[in-house]
Design a protein around this motif. Structure first.
Motif, short mmCIF file in Angstrom:
data_model
loop_
_atom_site.label_atom_id
_atom_site.label_comp_id
_atom_site.label_asym_id
_atom_site.label_seq_id
_atom_site.Cartn_x
_atom_site.Cartn_y
_atom_site.Cartn_z
N ALA A 1 0.83 -1.20 0.00
CA ALA A 1 0.00 0.00 0.00
C ALA A 1 0.87 1.26 0.00
CB ALA A 1 -0.92 -0.01 1.20
N GLN B 1 2.38 1.65 -3.45
CA GLN B 1 1.38 2.09 -4.41
C GLN B 1 1.08 3.58 -4.24
OE1 GLN B 1 -2.28 -0.07 -4.10
NE2 GLN B 1 -3.09 0.71 -6.02
N LYS B 2 1.00 4.04 -3.01
CA LYS B 2 0.74 5.46 -2.75
C LYS B 2 1.90 6.31 -3.26
CE LYS B 2 -0.46 8.72 0.86
NZ LYS B 2 -0.70 8.95 2.28
N LYS B 3 3.12 5.84 -3.03
CA LYS B 3 4.31 6.58 -3.49
C LYS B 3 4.32 6.67 -5.01
CE LYS B 3 9.34 6.47 -3.17
NZ LYS B 3 10.49 5.68 -2.71
N GLU C 1 1.76 6.51 -7.02
CA GLU C 1 0.68 7.39 -7.45
C GLU C 1 1.09 8.86 -7.34
OE1 GLU C 1 -3.95 8.42 -6.24
OE2 GLU C 1 -3.00 6.60 -5.46
N GLU C 2 1.74 9.21 -6.25
CA GLU C 2 2.20 10.60 -6.06
C GLU C 2 3.23 10.97 -7.11
OE1 GLU C 2 3.49 10.80 -2.03
OE2 GLU C 2 1.45 10.69 -1.24
#
Length: 46
Positions: free
Chosen positions: A10, A13-15, A17-18
């Motif tokens: 997670a 994935q967040k990294k 996306e940013e």
């Protein structure tokens, strides 16, 4: 899967996306700057 693996996934994935959003902003910003430069160039030719 363990909670630790899911948490890492997670966070990754967040990294990603940013970083993707950052790249898209750079691309659009560059396109806008080039469009403005082209407008200035075409108006100086007139």
């Amino acid at each position: 899967m363990s909670k630790k693996v899911n948490a890492k996934r997670a966070a990754y994935q967040k990294k990603q996306e940013e970083q993707g959003k950052k790249v898209v902003r750079w691309i659009f910003g560059t396109l806008i700057v080039l469009a403005i430069a082209y407008l200035i160039y075409t108006f100086t030719l007139m």
